[in-house]
Design an enzyme around this catalytic site. Structure first.
Site, PDB file in Angstrom:
ATOM      1  N   LEU A   1     -17.906  -2.368   1.343  1.00 25.19           N
ATOM      2  CA  LEU A   1     -18.721  -1.407   0.595  1.00 25.19           C
ATOM      3  C   LEU A   1     -18.495  -1.549  -0.909  1.00 25.19           C
ATOM      4  O   LEU A   1     -18.891  -0.663  -1.688  1.00 25.19           O
ATOM      5  CB  LEU A   1     -18.412   0.023   1.056  1.00 25.19           C
ATOM      6  CG  LEU A   1     -18.730   0.310   2.523  1.00 25.19           C
ATOM      7  CD1 LEU A   1     -18.270   1.714   2.907  1.00 25.19           C
ATOM      8  CD2 LEU A   1     -20.218   0.134   2.804  1.00 25.19           C
TER       9      LEU A   1
ATOM     10  N   GLY B   1     -16.919   1.205  -2.908  1.00 20.65           N
ATOM     11  CA  GLY B   1     -17.741   2.414  -2.979  1.00 20.65           C
ATOM     12  C   GLY B   1     -19.076   2.222  -3.653  1.00 20.65           C
ATOM     13  O   GLY B   1     -19.958   3.089  -3.554  1.00 20.65           O
TER      14      GLY B   1
ATOM     15  N   TYR C   1       0.829  -1.210   0.000  1.00 17.90           N
ATOM     16  CA  TYR C   1       0.000   0.000   0.000  1.00 17.90           C
ATOM     17  C   TYR C   1       0.860   1.256   0.000  1.00 17.90           C
ATOM     18  O   TYR C   1       1.953   1.247   0.565  1.00 17.90           O
ATOM     19  CB  TYR C   1      -0.907   0.020   1.232  1.00 17.90           C
ATOM     20  CG  TYR C   1      -1.948  -1.057   1.274  1.00 17.90           C
ATOM     21  CD1 TYR C   1      -2.274  -1.816   0.152  1.00 17.90           C
ATOM     22  CD2 TYR C   1      -2.639  -1.344   2.461  1.00 17.90           C
ATOM     23  CE1 TYR C   1      -3.234  -2.812   0.215  1.00 17.90           C
ATOM     24  CE2 TYR C   1      -3.609  -2.328   2.528  1.00 17.90           C
ATOM     25  CZ  TYR C   1      -3.887  -3.071   1.412  1.00 17.90           C
ATOM     26  OH  TYR C   1      -4.843  -4.047   1.482  1.00 17.90           O
TER      27      TYR C   1
ATOM     28  N   SER D   1     -13.314  -4.732   1.391  1.00 15.85           N
ATOM     29  CA  SER D   1     -14.303  -4.165   0.460  1.00 15.85           C
ATOM     30  C   SER D   1     -15.748  -4.450   0.877  1.00 15.85           C
ATOM     31  O   SER D   1     -16.565  -4.855   0.053  1.00 15.85           O
ATOM     32  CB  SER D   1     -14.062  -4.677  -0.961  1.00 15.85           C
ATOM     33  OG  SER D   1     -12.840  -4.206  -1.465  1.00 15.85           O
TER      34      SER D   1
ATOM     35  N   LEU E   1     -21.483   0.343  -2.784  1.00 16.73           N
ATOM     36  CA  LEU E   1     -22.542   0.254  -1.782  1.00 16.73           C
ATOM     37  C   LEU E   1     -22.685   1.510  -0.926  1.00 16.73           C
ATOM     38  O   LEU E   1     -23.376   1.503   0.092  1.00 16.73           O
ATOM     39  CB  LEU E   1     -22.316  -0.978  -0.897  1.00 16.73           C
ATOM     40  CG  LEU E   1     -22.608  -2.307  -1.615  1.00 16.73           C
ATOM     41  CD1 LEU E   1     -22.068  -3.487  -0.822  1.00 16.73           C
ATOM     42  CD2 LEU E   1     -24.100  -2.463  -1.869  1.00 16.73           C
ATOM     43  N   THR E   2     -22.065   2.587  -1.358  1.00 23.28           N
ATOM     44  CA  THR E   2     -22.378   3.900  -0.766  1.00 23.28           C
ATOM     45  C   THR E   2     -23.446   4.613  -1.578  1.00 23.28           C
ATOM     46  O   THR E   2     -24.008   5.606  -1.126  1.00 23.28           O
ATOM     47  CB  THR E   2     -21.132   4.810  -0.719  1.00 23.28           C
ATOM     48  OG1 THR E   2     -20.736   5.143  -2.066  1.00 23.28           O
ATOM     49  CG2 THR E   2     -19.977   4.124  -0.004  1.00 23.28           C
ATOM     50  N   GLY E   3     -23.673   4.122  -2.805  1.00 22.89           N
ATOM     51  CA  GLY E   3     -24.645   4.760  -3.681  1.00 22.89           C
ATOM     52  C   GLY E   3     -24.094   5.915  -4.493  1.00 22.89           C
ATOM     53  O   GLY E   3     -24.823   6.520  -5.290  1.00 22.89           O
TER      54      GLY E   3
END
Length: 346
Positions: free
Chosen positions: A237, A240, A53, A235, A242-244
């Site tokens: 979400l 991202g 990372y 992951s 599943l944040t909409g």
């Protein structure tokens, strides 16, 4: 914040874990340090990082910078003992150590590199980022072919690595051992060999797990329950989704999709259809979609610590508002029906 035991280690961790893969790249150090403080204040004591990372993209010149960012926080705050730090040894990837991977001959040197970059003399949870024999994770499940594996070589590799990690644990350099992007077969083999030679036992497996990616729900769930292995889910979400924020074709500036359009293979039409269906469930029950997606993780019939990331402290602040949410039976039933209608959308 709920606390769970990390395998059979006696180490207690929050069931949410702060992911740091954007630290020192998309997330500047000052904001990263603010996020760690905010998470501790919210009851989250668990940080996850890795040798490779930051990401988006992974670059040879930035490998290890997320660990260095955490080291700077430790030095400035003096709060090393307040956090459980998980990091990883990268596998065969050109950007890390010229792609040499890990094995009995170099795992202790790799570990020393992690320790040096983190500025600490021990790592709470040391993980192997992916199996050297290959993995079905990251959308490779569609074409996975294990027929090229040599079982004897795999067993020798596992035993050799575990012997070295046994030395590292005896020296106080690691407290616990975990896997990542691993299968049920692989996990049980690591466990069996560790028990035979008295090496660190697998405490967790960091695999992708979310409303949109539920490969863990069968064989791995059984391993988790019977072998006391925590699902250390990444992951949750779905990068991202599943944040909409990607609804109706939106691509916010600075978002992960604006940097990598495929979202690691997740940006598929069926995925957006599934997200819309889960958004309808959240709307029906008056919930925020991201909060519902995170709360789903703690509703599973096996232990989960969900690794979430936030590019900014503002995003983190929003997510933390849902940190204590428990989903009702009615919500879980609607989620189940939605999953049946939209299984594995990427």
């Amino acid at each position: 914040m709920k606390q769970i035991e990390l395998g059979r280690t006696g180490i207690m961790v929050s069931d949410w874990c702060l992911g740091t893969m954007t630290y020192s790249r998309q997330t500047p150090q000052e904001d990263a340090h603010r996020q760690i403080d905010m998470s501790l204040d919210a009851g989250i004591n668990f940080l996850d990082t890795a040798e490779m990372y930051p990401v988006n993209p992974i670059l040879k010149e930035t490998v290890g910078d997320s660990e260095r960012c955490i080291a700077a926080w430790i030095k400035a705050s003096g709060r090393r003992d307040d956090v459980v730090i998980a990091t990883k040894a990268a596998g065969d990837m050109a950007m890390a150590r010229g792609g040499e991977g890990y094995g009995p001959d170099n795992i202790l040197d790799i570990l020393d590199g992690n320790l040096d970059r983190l500025g600490t003399d021990y790592i709470d949870l040391y993980q192997l980022h992916w199996p050297m024999r290959g993995s079905y994770m990251f959308r490779q499940n569609w074409t996975f072919d294990p027929s090229g594996q040599d079982r004897a070589q795999v067993m020798d590799h596992m035993a050799g690595v575990l012997e070295k990690l046994k030395e590292a644990q005896a020296a106080g350099k690691i407290r616990a051992f975990g896997l990542s992007n691993e299968s049920a077969w692989g996990t049980t083999k690591w466990i069996d060999i560790a028990e035979q030679i008295g090496a660190p036992r697998v405490a967790s497996v960091q695999n992708e797990y979310s409303l949109l990616c539920r490969l863990y729900d069968t064989d791995m769930a059984e391993v988790s329950h019977n072998e006391d292995v925590v699902c250390f889910s990444f992951s949750p979400l779905a990068a991202g989704l599943l944040t909409g924020k990607y609804a109706n074709g939106a691509v916010p500036e600075g978002s992960r999709m604006s940097i990598g359009a495929t979202l690691g293979g997740r940006n598929q039409p069926r995925a957006h259809e599934a997200v819309a269906a889960y958004q309808a469930v959240a709307d029906k029950h008056g919930l925020d979609l991201a909060h519902m997606a995170m709360a789903f993780q703690r509703a599973r019939p096996f232990k989960v610590s969900a690794i979430f990331g936030a590019t900014t402290s503002g995003q983190l602040e929003h997510l933390l508002r849902g940190k204590d949410l428990e989903l009702s039976a009615a919500v879980l039933e609607d989620i189940d029906q939605t999953h049946r209608a939209h299984p594995m959308p990427y």
